[in-house]
Design a protein around this motif. Structure first.
Motif, PDB file in Angstrom:
ATOM      1  N   LYS A   2     -64.032 -33.143  13.132  1.00 19.50           N
ATOM      2  CA  LYS A   2     -62.710 -33.394  12.051  1.00 19.50           C
ATOM      3  C   LYS A   2     -61.918 -33.776  13.535  1.00 19.50           C
ATOM      4  N   LEU A   3     -60.800 -34.354  12.516  1.00 17.64           N
ATOM      5  CA  LEU A   3     -59.706 -34.423  13.484  1.00 17.64           C
ATOM      6  C   LEU A   3     -58.815 -32.973  13.684  1.00 17.64           C
ATOM      7  N   ARG A   4     -58.471 -32.805  14.756  1.00 15.05           N
ATOM      8  CA  ARG A   4     -57.994 -31.290  14.988  1.00 15.05           C
ATOM      9  C   ARG A   4     -56.483 -31.406  14.021  1.00 15.05           C
ATOM     10  N   LYS A   5     -56.907 -30.341  13.151  1.00 21.28           N
ATOM     11  CA  LYS A   5     -55.538 -29.879  11.990  1.00 21.28           C
ATOM     12  C   LYS A   5     -54.157 -29.279  12.676  1.00 21.28           C
ATOM     13  N   ARG A   6     -53.747 -29.482  12.197  1.00 20.65           N
ATOM     14  CA  ARG A   6     -51.995 -29.021  13.094  1.00 20.65           C
ATOM     15  C   ARG A   6     -51.677 -27.943  11.971  1.00 20.65           C
ATOM     16  N   LEU A   7     -50.738 -26.787  12.349  1.00 17.80           N
ATOM     17  CA  LEU A   7     -49.494 -26.276  12.096  1.00 17.80           C
ATOM     18  C   LEU A   7     -48.864 -25.712  12.000  1.00 17.80           C
ATOM     19  N   GLY A   8     -47.381 -26.138  11.308  1.00 17.78           N
ATOM     20  CA  GLY A   8     -46.399 -25.616  11.962  1.00 17.78           C
ATOM     21  C   GLY A   8     -45.741 -24.190  10.613  1.00 17.78           C
ATOM     22  N   CYS A   9     -45.640 -23.677  12.164  1.00 21.81           N
ATOM     23  CA  CYS A   9     -44.485 -22.011  11.703  1.00 21.81           C
ATOM     24  C   CYS A   9     -43.773 -21.919  12.147  1.00 21.81           C
ATOM     25  N   LEU A  10     -43.135 -21.254  11.077  1.00 20.70           N
ATOM     26  CA  LEU A  10     -41.606 -20.878  11.083  1.00 20.70           C
ATOM     27  C   LEU A  10     -41.486 -19.180  10.989  1.00 20.70           C
ATOM     28  N   HIS A  11     -41.259 -18.661  12.309  1.00 18.24           N
ATOM     29  CA  HIS A  11     -41.300 -17.456  12.582  1.00 18.24           C
ATOM     30  C   HIS A  11     -39.085 -17.235  12.477  1.00 18.24           C
ATOM     31  N   ALA A  12     -39.249 -15.634  12.569  1.00 17.42           N
ATOM     32  CA  ALA A  12     -38.242 -14.790  12.877  1.00 17.42           C
ATOM     33  C   ALA A  12     -37.381 -14.703  13.989  1.00 17.42           C
ATOM     34  N   HIS A  13     -38.572 -14.148  14.322  1.00 16.64           N
ATOM     35  CA  HIS A  13     -38.678 -13.786  15.819  1.00 16.64           C
ATOM     36  C   HIS A  13     -40.102 -14.272  16.361  1.00 16.64           C
ATOM     37  N   TYR A  14     -39.886 -14.765  18.201  1.00 10.60           N
ATOM     38  CA  TYR A  14     -40.859 -15.085  18.723  1.00 10.60           C
ATOM     39  C   TYR A  14     -41.851 -14.033  18.855  1.00 10.60           C
ATOM     40  N   SER A  15     -41.803 -12.693  19.165  1.00 15.54           N
ATOM     41  CA  SER A  15     -42.795 -12.156  18.951  1.00 15.54           C
ATOM     42  C   SER A  15     -44.024 -12.221  18.059  1.00 15.54           C
ATOM     43  N   ASN A  16     -43.938 -12.670  16.730  1.00 13.49           N
ATOM     44  CA  ASN A  16     -44.765 -12.928  16.066  1.00 13.49           C
ATOM     45  C   ASN A  16     -46.079 -13.950  16.207  1.00 13.49           C
ATOM     46  N   ILE A  17     -45.398 -14.888  17.295  1.00 18.27           N
ATOM     47  CA  ILE A  17     -46.861 -15.722  17.425  1.00 18.27           C
ATOM     48  C   ILE A  17     -48.160 -15.890  17.868  1.00 18.27           C
ATOM     49  N   GLU A  18     -47.548 -14.488  18.746  1.00 15.69           N
ATOM     50  CA  GLU A  18     -48.831 -14.595  19.663  1.00 15.69           C
ATOM     51  C   GLU A  18     -49.983 -13.497  18.252  1.00 15.69           C
ATOM     52  N   TYR A  19     -49.291 -12.877  17.139  1.00 16.09           N
ATOM     53  CA  TYR A  19     -50.031 -12.515  16.034  1.00 16.09           C
ATOM     54  C   TYR A  19     -51.151 -13.711  16.023  1.00 16.09           C
ATOM     55  N   THR A  68     -42.888 -33.084  11.413  1.00 14.74           N
ATOM     56  CA  THR A  68     -43.553 -33.238  12.749  1.00 14.74           C
ATOM     57  C   THR A  68     -45.060 -33.167  12.942  1.00 14.74           C
ATOM     58  N   ASN A  69     -44.960 -34.144  11.682  1.00 14.30           N
ATOM     59  CA  ASN A  69     -46.167 -34.380  11.711  1.00 14.30           C
ATOM     60  C   ASN A  69     -47.212 -33.126  11.268  1.00 14.30           C
ATOM     61  N   VAL A  70     -46.913 -32.848  10.973  1.00 12.34           N
ATOM     62  CA  VAL A  70     -48.280 -31.190  11.157  1.00 12.34           C
ATOM     63  C   VAL A  70     -48.906 -31.483   8.942  1.00 12.34           C
ATOM     64  N   ASP A  71     -50.643 -30.765   8.534  1.00 12.82           N
ATOM     65  CA  ASP A  71     -50.654 -30.656   8.060  1.00 12.82           C
ATOM     66  C   ASP A  71     -50.160 -29.947   6.848  1.00 12.82           C
ATOM     67  N   ALA A  72     -49.496 -28.986   7.253  1.00 12.63           N
ATOM     68  CA  ALA A  72     -49.349 -27.565   6.467  1.00 12.63           C
ATOM     69  C   ALA A  72     -48.102 -26.973   7.422  1.00 12.63           C
ATOM     70  N   ILE A  73     -47.209 -26.251   6.762  1.00 10.92           N
ATOM     71  CA  ILE A  73     -46.203 -25.205   6.819  1.00 10.92           C
ATOM     72  C   ILE A  73     -46.779 -24.025   6.425  1.00 10.92           C
ATOM     73  N   LEU A  74     -46.471 -22.758   7.606  1.00 11.07           N
ATOM     74  CA  LEU A  74     -46.986 -20.985   7.507  1.00 11.07           C
ATOM     75  C   LEU A  74     -45.674 -20.983   7.776  1.00 11.07           C
ATOM     76  N   ILE A  75     -44.590 -19.683   7.050  1.00  3.66           N
ATOM     77  CA  ILE A  75     -43.766 -18.403   6.915  1.00  3.66           C
ATOM     78  C   ILE A  75     -44.206 -17.954   7.351  1.00  3.66           C
ATOM     79  N   THR A  76     -43.213 -16.909   8.303  1.00  7.05           N
ATOM     80  CA  THR A  76     -44.145 -15.340   8.602  1.00  7.05           C
ATOM     81  C   THR A  76     -43.398 -14.254   8.668  1.00  7.05           C
ATOM     82  N   CYS A  77     -41.757 -14.925   8.050  1.00  3.46           N
ATOM     83  CA  CYS A  77     -41.240 -14.024   8.273  1.00  3.46           C
ATOM     84  C   CYS A  77     -40.907 -13.534   6.619  1.00  3.46           C
ATOM     85  N   THR A  78     -41.004 -12.562   6.072  1.00  2.00           N
ATOM     86  CA  THR A  78     -40.453 -11.958   4.935  1.00  2.00           C
ATOM     87  C   THR A  78     -39.367 -12.445   4.344  1.00  2.00           C
ATOM     88  N   ASN A  79     -38.277 -12.376   5.362  1.00  2.66           N
ATOM     89  CA  ASN A  79     -36.907 -12.826   4.249  1.00  2.66           C
ATOM     90  C   ASN A  79     -37.002 -13.910   4.261  1.00  2.66           C
TER      91      ASN A  79
END
Length: 224
Positions: A2-19, A68-79
């Motif tokens: 399958k083609l590799r999917k792309r996920l865009g993530c919106l964070h309020a702090h860089y520390s969420n990236i590693e998770y 940015t040609n993503v297949d979905a967007i994930l929002i990690t910040c509860t606020n």
């Protein structure tokens, strides 16, 4: 393959990236991270910053990521999730809110349950959404909210090790009271995992519950 999917993530702090990177490492997915702590800082410190201004800013961020040609967007910040107005968006990709699978899990806990926060600014919006989620699915809640005050500034200042130590210390005190405990924020995951390893007690967090949602939404392949 399958083609590799792309996920865009919106964070309020860089520390969420590693998770997110670690949680999705077993899957065939490309992750693009967008980090903006500025909105959270304005919400916390600017008295005349209006909710409508915040909603417009989040809307602009989501629409920018969608281009940015993503297949979905994930929002990690509860606020950010609480601020977002879905009816104001018209984008072609699904938006996945990190806390909704978490809500589904904790709504099915029948025993008294303690839900922990370190960021007081996220409590009202998160709990309002949790109650609405529970009402929608006709679930009852038996939750005590506890805010671990004077800790969130540590993570915003880049003092993550100190933050983890302080959160873990408080979690240990609570867990020995034989309570069912969940942490509401992604920033609390490392501390929760430390306490789980030390005590053998389970602490639910949003990271544990969201992976299956992403895998299903994007039909991801396991690459291991």
């Amino acid at each position: 393959m399958k083609l590799r999917k792309r996920l865009g993530c919106l964070h309020a702090h860089y520390s969420n990236i590693e998770y997110i990177e670690n949680a999705l490492a077993p899957y065939n997915i490309e992750i693009l991270h967008f980090v903006d702590p500025g909105l959270m800082e304005r919400l916390r410190s600017v008295q005349n910053f209006q909710e409508g201004d915040a909603q417009q800013k989040v809307k602009e961020q989501i629409e920018w990521i969608a281009q940015t040609n993503v297949d979905a967007i994930l929002i990690t910040c509860t606020n950010y999730i609480a601020i977002l107005q879905d009816d104001q968006l018209s984008i072609p990709v699904p938006i996945i809110k990190l806390d909704e699978p978490f809500f589904d899990f904790i709504c099915n806990i029948q025993q008294p349950h303690t839900l922990l926060f370190t960021n007081p600014a996220t409590v009202e919006g998160t709990m309002e959404r949790l109650r609405l989620f529970a009402d929608t699915y006709q679930k009852s809640l038996n939750i005590e909210v506890v805010v671990l005050n004077n800790m969130f500034d540590l993570i915003m200042q880049g003092r993550k090790k100190e933050y983890d130590q302080e959160v873990a210390r408080m979690l240990e005190q609570l867990i020995y009271d034989d309570k069912i405990i969940s942490v509401a924020q992604l920033s609390m995951v490392d501390a929760a995992q430390l306490v789980e390893a030390k005590t053998g007690r389970s602490i639910t967090n949003p990271l544990k519950t969201f992976v299956s949602t992403i895998v299903k939404e994007l039909d991801l392949e396991n690459i291991y």
